[in-house]
Structure formats: structure tokens, C-alpha cells
Design a protein around this motif. Structure first.
Motif, mmCIF file in Angstrom:
data_model
loop_
_atom_site.group_PDB
_atom_site.id
_atom_site.type_symbol
_atom_site.label_atom_id
_atom_site.label_comp_id
_atom_site.label_asym_id
_atom_site.label_seq_id
_atom_site.Cartn_x
_atom_site.Cartn_y
_atom_site.Cartn_z
ATOM 1 N N VAL A 1 13.296 10.292 -10.063
ATOM 2 C CA VAL A 1 12.935 9.352 -11.131
ATOM 3 C C VAL A 1 13.441 7.948 -10.790
ATOM 4 N N PHE A 2 14.686 7.865 -10.318
ATOM 5 C CA PHE A 2 15.240 6.554 -9.955
ATOM 6 C C PHE A 2 14.520 5.961 -8.747
ATOM 7 N N GLU A 3 14.212 6.781 -7.759
ATOM 8 C CA GLU A 3 13.517 6.283 -6.565
ATOM 9 C C GLU A 3 12.146 5.733 -6.930
ATOM 10 N N ASP A 4 11.436 6.444 -7.795
ATOM 11 C CA ASP A 4 10.113 5.979 -8.213
ATOM 12 C C ASP A 4 10.231 4.662 -8.972
ATOM 13 N N ALA A 5 11.227 4.557 -9.848
ATOM 14 C CA ALA A 5 11.411 3.339 -10.642
ATOM 15 C C ALA A 5 11.737 2.136 -9.766
ATOM 16 N N VAL A 6 12.620 2.339 -8.788
ATOM 17 C CA VAL A 6 12.984 1.239 -7.889
ATOM 18 C C VAL A 6 11.784 0.823 -7.045
ATOM 19 N N GLN A 7 10.994 1.808 -6.609
ATOM 20 C CA GLN A 7 9.846 1.524 -5.751
ATOM 21 C C GLN A 7 8.801 0.675 -6.464
ATOM 22 N N ARG B 1 9.143 0.790 -17.581
ATOM 23 C CA ARG B 1 8.634 -0.541 -17.938
ATOM 24 C C ARG B 1 8.444 -1.356 -16.670
ATOM 25 N N VAL B 2 7.190 -1.689 -16.374
ATOM 26 C CA VAL B 2 6.833 -2.468 -15.189
ATOM 27 C C VAL B 2 6.120 -3.732 -15.650
ATOM 28 N N ASP B 3 6.632 -4.890 -15.246
ATOM 29 C CA ASP B 3 6.069 -6.181 -15.670
ATOM 30 C C ASP B 3 5.965 -6.262 -17.189
ATOM 31 N N GLY B 4 6.967 -5.695 -17.873
ATOM 32 C CA GLY B 4 7.026 -5.794 -19.323
ATOM 33 C C GLY B 4 6.206 -4.769 -20.083
ATOM 34 N N VAL B 5 5.464 -3.903 -19.374
ATOM 35 C CA VAL B 5 4.595 -2.917 -20.023
ATOM 36 C C VAL B 5 5.007 -1.513 -19.585
ATOM 37 N N LEU B 6 5.043 -0.575 -20.531
ATOM 38 C CA LEU B 6 5.456 0.799 -20.231
ATOM 39 C C LEU B 6 4.328 1.593 -19.575
ATOM 40 N N THR C 1 0.836 -1.200 0.000
ATOM 41 C CA THR C 1 0.000 0.000 0.000
ATOM 42 C C THR C 1 0.869 1.248 0.000
ATOM 43 N N ILE C 2 1.912 1.235 0.817
ATOM 44 C CA ILE C 2 2.827 2.380 0.880
ATOM 45 C C ILE C 2 3.498 2.592 -0.470
ATOM 46 N N ASP C 3 3.970 1.499 -1.100
ATOM 47 C CA ASP C 3 4.616 1.610 -2.409
ATOM 48 C C ASP C 3 3.659 2.160 -3.459
ATOM 49 N N ALA C 4 2.377 1.753 -3.366
ATOM 50 C CA ALA C 4 1.402 2.175 -4.364
ATOM 51 C C ALA C 4 1.011 3.645 -4.203
ATOM 52 N N VAL C 5 0.925 4.111 -2.975
ATOM 53 C CA VAL C 5 0.408 5.463 -2.725
ATOM 54 C C VAL C 5 1.507 6.519 -2.761
ATOM 55 N N TYR C 6 2.635 6.204 -2.135
ATOM 56 C CA TYR C 6 3.691 7.220 -2.032
ATOM 57 C C TYR C 6 4.577 7.205 -3.272
ATOM 58 N N ARG C 7 3.967 7.339 -4.448
ATOM 59 C CA ARG C 7 4.738 7.460 -5.674
ATOM 60 C C ARG C 7 5.422 8.824 -5.720
ATOM 61 N N HIS C 8 6.436 8.945 -6.577
ATOM 62 C CA HIS C 8 7.219 10.178 -6.654
ATOM 63 C C HIS C 8 6.802 11.051 -7.831
ATOM 64 N N THR C 9 5.625 10.779 -8.407
ATOM 65 C CA THR C 9 5.222 11.515 -9.603
ATOM 66 C C THR C 9 5.056 13.011 -9.335
ATOM 67 N N ILE D 1 24.414 3.567 -8.977
ATOM 68 C CA ILE D 1 23.867 4.563 -8.056
ATOM 69 C C ILE D 1 23.310 3.854 -6.828
ATOM 70 N N ARG D 2 23.131 4.642 -5.782
ATOM 71 C CA ARG D 2 22.510 4.149 -4.552
ATOM 72 C C ARG D 2 21.142 4.807 -4.434
ATOM 73 N N VAL D 3 20.093 4.023 -4.430
ATOM 74 C CA VAL D 3 18.738 4.544 -4.316
ATOM 75 C C VAL D 3 18.128 3.971 -3.045
ATOM 76 N N LYS D 4 18.046 4.826 -2.021
ATOM 77 C CA LYS D 4 17.616 4.373 -0.695
ATOM 78 C C LYS D 4 18.525 3.213 -0.264
ATOM 79 N N ASP D 5 17.961 2.023 -0.066
ATOM 80 C CA ASP D 5 18.785 0.898 0.393
ATOM 81 C C ASP D 5 19.175 -0.022 -0.761
ATOM 82 N N HIS D 6 19.026 0.459 -1.993
ATOM 83 C CA HIS D 6 19.274 -0.390 -3.151
ATOM 84 C C HIS D 6 20.521 0.065 -3.905
ATOM 85 N N ALA D 7 21.398 -0.888 -4.205
ATOM 86 C CA ALA D 7 22.537 -0.620 -5.091
ATOM 87 C C ALA D 7 22.106 -1.011 -6.501
#
Length: 580
Positions: A188-194, A214-219, A138-146, A258-264
Motif C-alpha cells: 500500500v505504501f509503495e503504491d502510494a509513493v509511486q 489522495r492524488v493531486d487533491g482527489v481521492l 509509463t513504468i509508474d503508470a503500469v506497474y501499480r501495486h493494486t 518508514i523506508r519505501v524503496k529509496d524514499h524516506a
């Protein structure tokens, strides 16, 4: 009245005979060592299920247990709790009323979190208990960076004049962490990783800038009106990728981390001159997620065991085939994880190296300096390997060296861009690979596709249209199954799908098939392959997944190469069919 005093959940579970005292003692000892929450330790040890624990908490604390997958939440209400606090306290605001705010928590016994949330919201807090995984989704879905992306784009646009961009000024600004162009790309990177995007596309149009992920193969598309910021974004990305910032007429390729939050995250960068500027595409490789295990790819257990047995043979070639983006490399890396043992010397030849694996010697080809697949392969054979992975069989030379390596006591794993296992042999023969060599060296071919999963939050029974009904009947002779589809929700960005699974066919080369290969008889080979033990074509495997409700019939049809064989007239004759 909300619970405010400390609850000793372990003692309550023992008192109500949900777990034993011995189980609690073991869990408490593990909790002391690891620092994890007691509830999570109890669940991971198998002493009780998550729903069982949450239902128990709901009754003991006299609060509701809410299934977020089917909860109609309001995004503005959820945002009453800032994202940082929502993730920290594992809490989500669900409903605003005159009585206060209904807050779902994964751990409603956390008194500190309760007090902090009450102070933050400045309203009475009513609690509910929710699953932690659903809460994080739910957090990932709502707190988008758009919105953040749009704001930084406007800020950057305001800084740029309508005239020429000062290149030196932009280069200097790109080194500052608080520069708008830096903050925009970070968002942009944070939103993509999320949202677990695999690619980011930055595309200038005549009047707008399109950022697509591209998410699950669809743009998925995000349109910005700030067209003038394109050059600043491209310049910044070229600097990050070590590209020539003055070259705008030719395509360029680069790479950076790059480092995006806790993701390399490793980023593969490609630029292309287009009509309205330069287009940039970035492939994201999340190194933090690591290499997937074979059992997590969606292979049926029987097929997975056969595949594991094949790759453990002392020599031979195993090919994984499919179109671009079908998960071939993921499957090979999962196989390498199994084979990566101290007694095995493994060398990979890749373009590029996607995931870095310890104990494995990974070589990245570089055609500009003559470091080709063929040259590296010849050198690799002098390095005393047991197992060789070739990123792709691109030409006759690579295929022949790989097959000779397989004949001389090495296990060779590689990929090929073909649609299915049977057409793989035709492709190799077209590359002038001798049939006798294929018969002697080739052990097995795995063909695969990725299909989208039906979103479990909005899944509902599906009604097949005429074309889908005809296709199912043509394949199986009946229209039976638990066919599902997703109606669309916030979790899946209203697509009806969330995540993907692999669909696989495995063809093992037996004596009869090998004889047909020796004679280069492709017709006999195809006939024998279809009758081979354990062989199930991709489209039937995908249809079985659809009949179980894992994916949709539309996704299964997309896998099939012969959907067009079902005529419109035949389709109309079947009519609409509801799920069985």
C-alpha cells in the motif's frame, strides 16, 4: 538489423558537427568524475537538447524515435519486462508481434541491457528510442501495486478465522517481515509513493474495505472484499505509530517513519471510531523529495521577486493564507530555504514539524504538556531570533504575540485559514487584533490555491459549456484563450489531470492601506487593496493559467468564490464556446 556493436555516441556527434570536440572533452571529463551517462552530461551542460540527441540516435541507429506521451501501449505487453529490469535498463516493452518485441529504451546504445532483455524475453528484440522521463512515467503508470495489494489481502484474510482475532498472535506476526499484514501495508505504501499520493485512507464499510489515496487533491479508490482484515491492519498501524492498541472507542494520533524503496517517508497517523470499526487516515511526507524551491511552485516571476523582496525585509509579518491543503506550508518552507543563511537565526513553532531543516531550530508544540504556540513564541523571543515561523495563527494570543514580535525587529512568517488576501484582515480583526498593530506590523499577505495541471499526455482543445463560457465572459468580457482539457489516459489514471501548480495573489501593505487598517475601516481597506499596485485576484490568475492551457476552466472556477454569481439564464445566453 538491430545494432549490436558498441556505438561511440560522442565521436558520432562530433563527426556530424552536432557538438564540438571541446564540448565532448569537457563532457567526458565530467562523466569520468560523476559516473553519469555521457548523453545526460551533454544535455545537462546545454550542448544539445534531449529530443535533438534522441532524434540523432534514431537516424544513426536506424530505429524509430517514439513519443510515449501519445503512444497507445498495452499494459500486458509492458509487463513482459518485470518492473525491476524495466527500471534498471530504462526499457519498456511496447509491441508484441510475429517479428518479436518492440522495446523502447532511453539508451539504445547499451549493449549489455540489450542482451539481457533479449535473454529475458526469449524473443527477437527490436529497438526504439524514447525519452527517459516519459519511460519512467509509463513504468509508474503500469506497474501499480493494486494486484499485489489484492493478493496480500486475500492471503491475510485466509489466515484469519471468521471468529475473534487472536491479538497476541497478530502482535507477534506484525514483527515478521514476511507476515501478510506487513507485506500488505508495504505494498500500500509503495503504491502510494509511486503515484505521489499525499494521503492514504483505510475505511471499513459494512461488507468491504476501502483503501483510498489522495492524488493531486482527489481521492482514488481501491475496494477490497476482505472486510475481516481491517482489525489486523489497524492493529499493525497502531503498533507502528506507538498508539494504544486496546483503545478502540476514542480517536488517536501518532507518527512514524518508514523506508519505501529509496524514499524516506514520515507518516502522520489518525484513527477514528466509525460505525463498522476504525477508520485510519495517513498523511505522507516524503523527506527524500526535500523542500521545494520557490521557483518550482508555479509563482509568476514578477510576483515571486516581490515576495522574495518582502521576506528579506528586516522586520514585519508576512502571512500565507488559504484553505487546508492549499500548499501554505510548502510556500513557507520554500521561503525559509532562501532565508536559511549563517547570519540568520531562525526558529519555527509548528504542529507538527513536517520537514526537518538543518541550521533551523524547529519546535513542535504539545498542548498536553502545556507547550502551546503562545508559550513557545514567548520563549522563542528570548532566543535572539532574526526570523520566526509560526505554523498557524490559531487564536488571538498567538496573533498578538506574533505581531508584537514583528514590531520589535523580527521577521515573522505564518499562515491563516482564509479564502483570500482581503478576507485575511477581516479574520484578524474578528480575532480582536488591534487595527493599529496590523497597520504597523503587517507587510504582505499571500493567498494561494492549488489547481490541477492538464495531463500533457492526453491534452486536447476544450469546448467550454454554457456555464464556463458565461463565467469567462463575466471575468474578462470575452471568450478567448487556448483552453485545454485532458481526455484521460493511463498516465493520469483517466482523470485528465497530472500534477498541480500553485495560484497566488500578493497584497503588499502600502501607506494608504495601512491608514485604512488603523481606522479598522474594512470597506476602504478592500477598495484600496483591489487597486493596489501589482495586485491580481486569485480567480483572474487561475483564469490566465486556464487560457494558457496549463489548467482547465473548471479548475479556475473552483478557485473563484463567486461562480454562483453567473446566473443560469445568463449562462445559457452565451451558448457553447470552443477554444480560441
Amino acid at each position: 538489423m538491430q545494432p549490436r556493436q558498441k556505438v561511440r555516441i560522442g565521436d558520432l556527434l562530433v563527426e556530424n558537427k552536432v557538438i564540438s570536440q571541446g564540448q565532448l572533452d569537457v563532457a567526458l571529463a565530467e562523466q569520468k568524475k560523476s559516473g553519469r551517462k555521457l548523453g545526460k552530461v551533454l544535455i545537462e551542460n546545454g550542448y544539445l537538447g534531449e529530443d535533438e540527441l534522441l532524434t540523432f540516435l534514431s537516424k544513426q541507429l536506424n530505429i524509430p524515435f517514439i513519443d510515449l506521451r501519445h503512444y497507445k501501449f498495452d499494459a500486458d505487453t509492458v509487463r513482459l519486462i518485470p518492473e525491476i529490469q524495466a527500471r534498471r535498463f530504462r526499457a519498456v516493452a511496447l509491441k508484441l508481434s510475429e517479428r518479436g518485441v518492440l522495446v523502447g529504451m532511453a539508451d539504445p546504445t547499451n549493449i549489455f541491457a540489450y542482451d539481457e532483455l533479449a535473454a529475458l524475453l526469449k524473443r527477437p528484440v527490436e529497438l526504439a528510442v524514447v525519452r527517459e522521463a516519459d519511460l519512467l512515467r509509463t513504468i509508474d503508470a503500469v506497474y501499480r501495486h493494486t494486484e499485489q495489494i489484492t493478493g496480500f489481502a486475500e492471503q491475510l484474510s485466509d489466515e484469519l478465522t471468521a471468529g475473534d482475532i487472536d491479538m497476541q498472535e497478530l502482535v507477534a506476526a506484525a514483527d515478521l517481515a514476511d507476515a501478510p499484514v506487513v507485506k500488505l501495508l508495504q505494498s500500500v505504501f509503495e503504491d502510494a509513493v509511486q503515484i505521489k499520493a499525499s494521503d492514504i485512507h483505510i475505511e471499513p464499510d459494512e461488507t468491504v474495505l476501502r483503501i483510498r489515496q489522495r492524488v493531486d487533491g482527489v481521492l482514488q479508490e481501491h475496494v477490497l472484499n476482505e472486510k475481516r482484515i481491517v482489525q489486523a491492519l489497524v492493529l499493525r498501524l497502531k503498533l507502528m505509530g506507538g498508539l494504544d492498541i486496546s483503545e478502540k472507542r476514542l480517536p488517536q494520533d501518532g507518527r512514524f517513519s518508514i523506508r519505501v524503496k529509496d524514499h524516506a517517508v514520515d507518516v502522520r497517523l489518525s484513527t477514528m471510531p466509525v460505525q463498522h470499526g476504525e477508520s485510519v487516515v495517513m498523511r505522507l511526507l516524503d523527506q527524500t523529495a526535500g523542500v521545494k524551491k520557490l521557483e518550482d511552485l508555479g509563482m509568476p516571476e514578477a510576483l515571486r521577486k516581490r515576495f522574495e523582496a518582502v521576506i528579506h525585509r528586516p522586520h514585519g509579518m508576512v502571512l500565507v493564507t488559504g484553505p487546508t491543503g492549499s500548499g501554505k506550508t510548502t510556500t513557507l518552507y520554500a521561503a525559509l530555504q532562501i532565508l536559511n543563511q549563517p547570519e540568520n537565526k531562525i526558529i519555527t513553532v509548528e504542529d507538527p514539524v513536517e520537514y526537518r531543516l538543518s541550521r533551523i531550530n524547529q519546535v513542535q508544540v504539545n498542548a498536553e504538556i502545556g507547550l502551546t504556540f503562545g508559550r513557545v513564541l514567548r520563549s522563542a523571543l528570548r532566543q535572539d531570533p532574526d526570523i520566526i515561523l509560526v505554523g498557524e495563527m490559531r487564536d488571538e494570543e498567538t496573533a498578538e504575540i506574533g505581531l508584537r514580535a514583528a514590531l520589535t525587529g523580527h521577521m515573522v512568517l505564518s499562515t491563516l485559514h482564509t479564502n483570500d488576501a482581503i478576507s485575511t484582515v477581516t479574520r484578524l480583526l474578528d480575532m480582536h487584533v488591534p487595527g493599529y498593530m496590523l497597520a504597523s506590523a503587517l507587510q504582505a499577505i499571500v493567498a494561494q490555491r492549488l489547481v490541477r495541471r492538464v495531463c500533457d499526455a492526453c491534452a486536447e482543445p476544450a469546448r467550454l459549456d454554457a456555464r464556463a463560457s458565461a463565467w469567462v465572459r463575466a471575468k474578462t468580457g470575452r471568450n478567448e484563450g487556448r483552453f485545454m482539457h485532458g481526455r484521460g489516459c493511463q498516465y493520469c489514471n483517466n482523470t485528465g489531470y497530472r500534477g498541480r501548480i500553485g495560484v497566488y495573489e500578493l497584497l503588499e501593505i502600502d501607506e494608504g492601506i495601512a491608514t485604512a487598517l488603523t481606522r479598522t475601516d474594512s470597506v476602504e481597506f478592500a477598495a484600496l487593496a483591489h487597486r493596489a499596485a501589482g495586485f491580481r485576484p486569485l480567480d483572474l490568475v487561475a483564469l490566465e493559467d486556464a487560457a494558457r492551457g496549463t489548467t482547465t476552466v473548471e479548475e479556475a472556477m473552483r478557485v473563484s468564490a463567486d461562480v454562483a454569481d453567473v446566473s443560469v439564464a445568463e449562462a445559457l445566453s452565451f451558448g457553447d464556446v470552443a477554444a480560441g
